[in-house]
Design a protein around this motif. Structure first.
Motif, PDB file in Angstrom:
ATOM      1  N   SER A 130       0.817  -1.209   0.000  1.00 46.60           N
ATOM      2  CA  SER A 130       0.000   0.000   0.000  1.00 46.60           C
ATOM      3  C   SER A 130       0.851   1.260   0.000  1.00 46.60           C
ATOM      4  O   SER A 130       0.340   2.353  -0.262  1.00 46.60           O
ATOM      5  CB  SER A 130      -0.931   0.006   1.221  1.00 46.60           C
ATOM      6  OG  SER A 130      -0.177  -0.018   2.427  1.00 46.60           O
ATOM      7  N   ALA A 131       2.151   1.132   0.274  1.00 46.39           N
ATOM      8  CA  ALA A 131       3.052   2.277   0.260  1.00 46.39           C
ATOM      9  C   ALA A 131       4.460   1.807  -0.046  1.00 46.39           C
ATOM     10  O   ALA A 131       4.857   0.698   0.331  1.00 46.39           O
ATOM     11  CB  ALA A 131       3.033   3.002   1.606  1.00 46.39           C
ATOM     12  N   THR A 132       5.217   2.652  -0.740  1.00 44.85           N
ATOM     13  CA  THR A 132       6.633   2.367  -0.967  1.00 44.85           C
ATOM     14  C   THR A 132       7.527   3.270  -0.124  1.00 44.85           C
ATOM     15  O   THR A 132       8.722   3.015   0.003  1.00 44.85           O
ATOM     16  CB  THR A 132       7.005   2.547  -2.447  1.00 44.85           C
ATOM     17  OG1 THR A 132       6.654   3.876  -2.862  1.00 44.85           O
ATOM     18  CG2 THR A 132       6.264   1.534  -3.314  1.00 44.85           C
ATOM     19  N   ALA A 140       4.551  16.063  -5.365  1.00 43.53           N
ATOM     20  CA  ALA A 140       4.643  14.625  -5.082  1.00 43.53           C
ATOM     21  C   ALA A 140       4.675  13.834  -6.381  1.00 43.53           C
ATOM     22  O   ALA A 140       4.029  14.188  -7.365  1.00 43.53           O
ATOM     23  CB  ALA A 140       3.464  14.179  -4.222  1.00 43.53           C
ATOM     24  N   THR A 141       5.461  12.777  -6.388  1.00 43.61           N
ATOM     25  CA  THR A 141       5.561  11.895  -7.547  1.00 43.61           C
ATOM     26  C   THR A 141       5.200  10.470  -7.128  1.00 43.61           C
ATOM     27  O   THR A 141       4.980  10.194  -5.959  1.00 43.61           O
ATOM     28  CB  THR A 141       6.979  11.909  -8.137  1.00 43.61           C
ATOM     29  OG1 THR A 141       7.911  11.442  -7.138  1.00 43.61           O
ATOM     30  CG2 THR A 141       7.376  13.314  -8.579  1.00 43.61           C
ATOM     31  N   GLY A 142       5.160   9.576  -8.110  1.00 43.50           N
ATOM     32  CA  GLY A 142       4.856   8.183  -7.802  1.00 43.50           C
ATOM     33  C   GLY A 142       3.461   7.795  -8.232  1.00 43.50           C
ATOM     34  O   GLY A 142       2.869   8.434  -9.119  1.00 43.50           O
ATOM     35  N   ASN A 143       2.919   6.790  -7.597  1.00 44.18           N
ATOM     36  CA  ASN A 143       1.654   6.190  -8.034  1.00 44.18           C
ATOM     37  C   ASN A 143       0.563   6.284  -6.985  1.00 44.18           C
ATOM     38  O   ASN A 143       0.829   6.425  -5.786  1.00 44.18           O
ATOM     39  CB  ASN A 143       1.876   4.712  -8.379  1.00 44.18           C
ATOM     40  CG  ASN A 143       2.798   4.523  -9.553  1.00 44.18           C
ATOM     41  OD1 ASN A 143       2.790   5.324 -10.493  1.00 44.18           O
ATOM     42  ND2 ASN A 143       3.598   3.473  -9.513  1.00 44.18           N
ATOM     43  N   VAL A 144      -0.653   6.186  -7.483  1.00 44.56           N
ATOM     44  CA  VAL A 144      -1.844   6.067  -6.628  1.00 44.56           C
ATOM     45  C   VAL A 144      -2.531   4.752  -6.969  1.00 44.56           C
ATOM     46  O   VAL A 144      -2.735   4.430  -8.147  1.00 44.56           O
ATOM     47  CB  VAL A 144      -2.815   7.236  -6.845  1.00 44.56           C
ATOM     48  CG1 VAL A 144      -4.117   6.993  -6.088  1.00 44.56           C
ATOM     49  CG2 VAL A 144      -2.184   8.553  -6.413  1.00 44.56           C
ATOM     50  N   THR A 145      -2.865   3.981  -5.937  1.00 42.06           N
ATOM     51  CA  THR A 145      -3.586   2.724  -6.120  1.00 42.06           C
ATOM     52  C   THR A 145      -5.039   2.926  -5.730  1.00 42.06           C
ATOM     53  O   THR A 145      -5.339   3.472  -4.663  1.00 42.06           O
ATOM     54  CB  THR A 145      -2.964   1.601  -5.273  1.00 42.06           C
ATOM     55  OG1 THR A 145      -1.582   1.457  -5.613  1.00 42.06           O
ATOM     56  CG2 THR A 145      -3.673   0.272  -5.525  1.00 42.06           C
ATOM     57  N   PHE A 146      -5.934   2.489  -6.599  1.00 46.69           N
ATOM     58  CA  PHE A 146      -7.371   2.651  -6.383  1.00 46.69           C
ATOM     59  C   PHE A 146      -7.972   1.316  -5.937  1.00 46.69           C
ATOM     60  O   PHE A 146      -7.655   0.269  -6.507  1.00 46.69           O
ATOM     61  CB  PHE A 146      -8.049   3.140  -7.660  1.00 46.69           C
ATOM     62  CG  PHE A 146      -7.602   4.506  -8.099  1.00 46.69           C
ATOM     63  CD1 PHE A 146      -8.296   5.642  -7.695  1.00 46.69           C
ATOM     64  CD2 PHE A 146      -6.479   4.668  -8.890  1.00 46.69           C
ATOM     65  CE1 PHE A 146      -7.883   6.897  -8.077  1.00 46.69           C
ATOM     66  CE2 PHE A 146      -6.046   5.933  -9.284  1.00 46.69           C
ATOM     67  CZ  PHE A 146      -6.753   7.052  -8.874  1.00 46.69           C
ATOM     68  N   THR A 191      -5.029   5.242  -2.437  1.00 46.26           N
ATOM     69  CA  THR A 191      -3.840   5.353  -1.597  1.00 46.26           C
ATOM     70  C   THR A 191      -2.667   5.860  -2.423  1.00 46.26           C
ATOM     71  O   THR A 191      -2.279   5.233  -3.419  1.00 46.26           O
ATOM     72  CB  THR A 191      -3.475   4.000  -0.972  1.00 46.26           C
ATOM     73  OG1 THR A 191      -4.519   3.583  -0.091  1.00 46.26           O
ATOM     74  CG2 THR A 191      -2.183   4.097  -0.172  1.00 46.26           C
ATOM     75  N   TYR A 192      -2.119   7.000  -2.022  1.00 43.78           N
ATOM     76  CA  TYR A 192      -0.873   7.483  -2.610  1.00 43.78           C
ATOM     77  C   TYR A 192       0.264   6.724  -1.944  1.00 43.78           C
ATOM     78  O   TYR A 192       0.378   6.708  -0.721  1.00 43.78           O
ATOM     79  CB  TYR A 192      -0.727   8.989  -2.380  1.00 43.78           C
ATOM     80  CG  TYR A 192       0.656   9.523  -2.697  1.00 43.78           C
ATOM     81  CD1 TYR A 192       1.254   9.284  -3.931  1.00 43.78           C
ATOM     82  CD2 TYR A 192       1.366  10.265  -1.757  1.00 43.78           C
ATOM     83  CE1 TYR A 192       2.527   9.758  -4.221  1.00 43.78           C
ATOM     84  CE2 TYR A 192       2.629  10.754  -2.039  1.00 43.78           C
ATOM     85  CZ  TYR A 192       3.207  10.501  -3.270  1.00 43.78           C
ATOM     86  OH  TYR A 192       4.463  10.960  -3.551  1.00 43.78           O
ATOM     87  N   VAL A 193       1.122   6.084  -2.740  1.00 45.36           N
ATOM     88  CA  VAL A 193       2.129   5.182  -2.167  1.00 45.36           C
ATOM     89  C   VAL A 193       3.363   5.910  -1.653  1.00 45.36           C
ATOM     90  O   VAL A 193       4.191   5.309  -0.964  1.00 45.36           O
ATOM     91  CB  VAL A 193       2.546   4.094  -3.176  1.00 45.36           C
ATOM     92  CG1 VAL A 193       1.355   3.267  -3.611  1.00 45.36           C
ATOM     93  CG2 VAL A 193       3.261   4.714  -4.383  1.00 45.36           C
ATOM     94  N   SER A 214      -7.085   8.184   1.055  1.00 44.21           N
ATOM     95  CA  SER A 214      -8.300   9.001   1.066  1.00 44.21           C
ATOM     96  C   SER A 214      -9.367   8.388   1.963  1.00 44.21           C
ATOM     97  O   SER A 214      -9.283   7.220   2.353  1.00 44.21           O
ATOM     98  CB  SER A 214      -8.860   9.111  -0.355  1.00 44.21           C
ATOM     99  OG  SER A 214      -9.439   7.872  -0.748  1.00 44.21           O
ATOM    100  N   GLY A 215     -10.371   9.169   2.245  1.00 45.43           N
ATOM    101  CA  GLY A 215     -11.576   8.607   2.827  1.00 45.43           C
ATOM    102  C   GLY A 215     -12.330   7.805   1.782  1.00 45.43           C
ATOM    103  O   GLY A 215     -12.060   7.909   0.579  1.00 45.43           O
TER     104      GLY A 215
END
Length: 222
Positions: A37-39, A152-158, A192-194, A204-205
């Motif tokens: 969920s996070a890096t 901010a850079t990187g990925n968001v997981t939905f 979730t922003y990783v 997020s909520g």
């Protein structure tokens, strides 16, 4: 006569072995894919690791390791095992998931994930919006995640509940994901922003999207 029959059966068995008898039986090898969920995260942030096996029929457990240290074990259900931990110390960690196998399927080890825990990361917040709040099955839904910093850079997981829908890359603090495959029912969406080397993870909520079955009508000409 009996001897001839025995020889014929033996030859048939040998032929099956040479020409694909093994294909009659399911492949018992597995692969394990690990996601998190996070890096990158600040100290004592909860991170969820998800190990996905190449078959949903496998049973047993997956043990999650930080290097050679066990973080804990998750039970495989429908080919997936998870572990949530906030115990990673400050520093860079190499995390793997090791499936132990069962009576049918062999074990396998994932590729390692690099996780950075840093006390100096800038905190972030993530908000989530949806293009529609309800629709029929097959409706196109676009989810938009906005991170509090445009740097901010990187990925968001939905996610739909705990199911990963997909991942998108941030651009100027925004990431979007479009899907037409949400199941019928009430779906709880989150993003979730990783994180990256400077900015910490955030989630997020939840927002609710309701999908109903598409109705069909047949006109009767008189």
């Amino acid at each position: 006569m009996l001897k001839t029959a025995i020889i014929a059966v033996a030859l048939w068995l040998c032929l099956m072995a040479l020409t694909g008898c093994a294909n009659f039986f399911p492949d018992d090898t597995t692969t394990t894919t690990l996601t998190s969920s996070a890096t990158s995260a600040t100290y004592e942030t909860s991170i969820t690791f998800t190990a996905t096996l190449s078959t949903t029929l496998a049973t047993g457990t997956v043990t999650f390791y930080d290097g050679t240290t066990s973080l804990g074990t998750g039970t495989v259900s429908s080919g997936v095992a998870t572990l949530t931990t906030a115990a990673l110390a400050i520093g860079t960690h190499s995390v793997t998931g090791v499936y132990g196998g069962d009576s049918t399927y062999g074990g396998s080890t994932s590729v390692a994930l690099s996780i950075v825990i840093d006390s100096d990361l800038t905190a972030t917040s993530t908000t989530l919006s949806a293009s529609v709040s309800s629709g029929t099955f097959g409706t196109s839904l676009t989810l938009t995640a906005t991170v509090s910093s445009t740097s901010a850079t990187g990925n968001v997981t939905f996610y739909d509940g705990t199911t990963i829908l997909g991942t998108s890359t941030l651009s100027d603090g925004v990431a979007t994901f479009t899907t037409t495959t949400l199941p019928v029912g009430t779906n709880s969406m989150k993003a979730t922003y990783v994180g990256d080397s400077s900015y910490a993870t955030s989630t997020s909520g939840s927002i609710t999207v309701t999908i109903i079955e598409a109705s069909s009508s047949i006109g009767l000409a008189i």
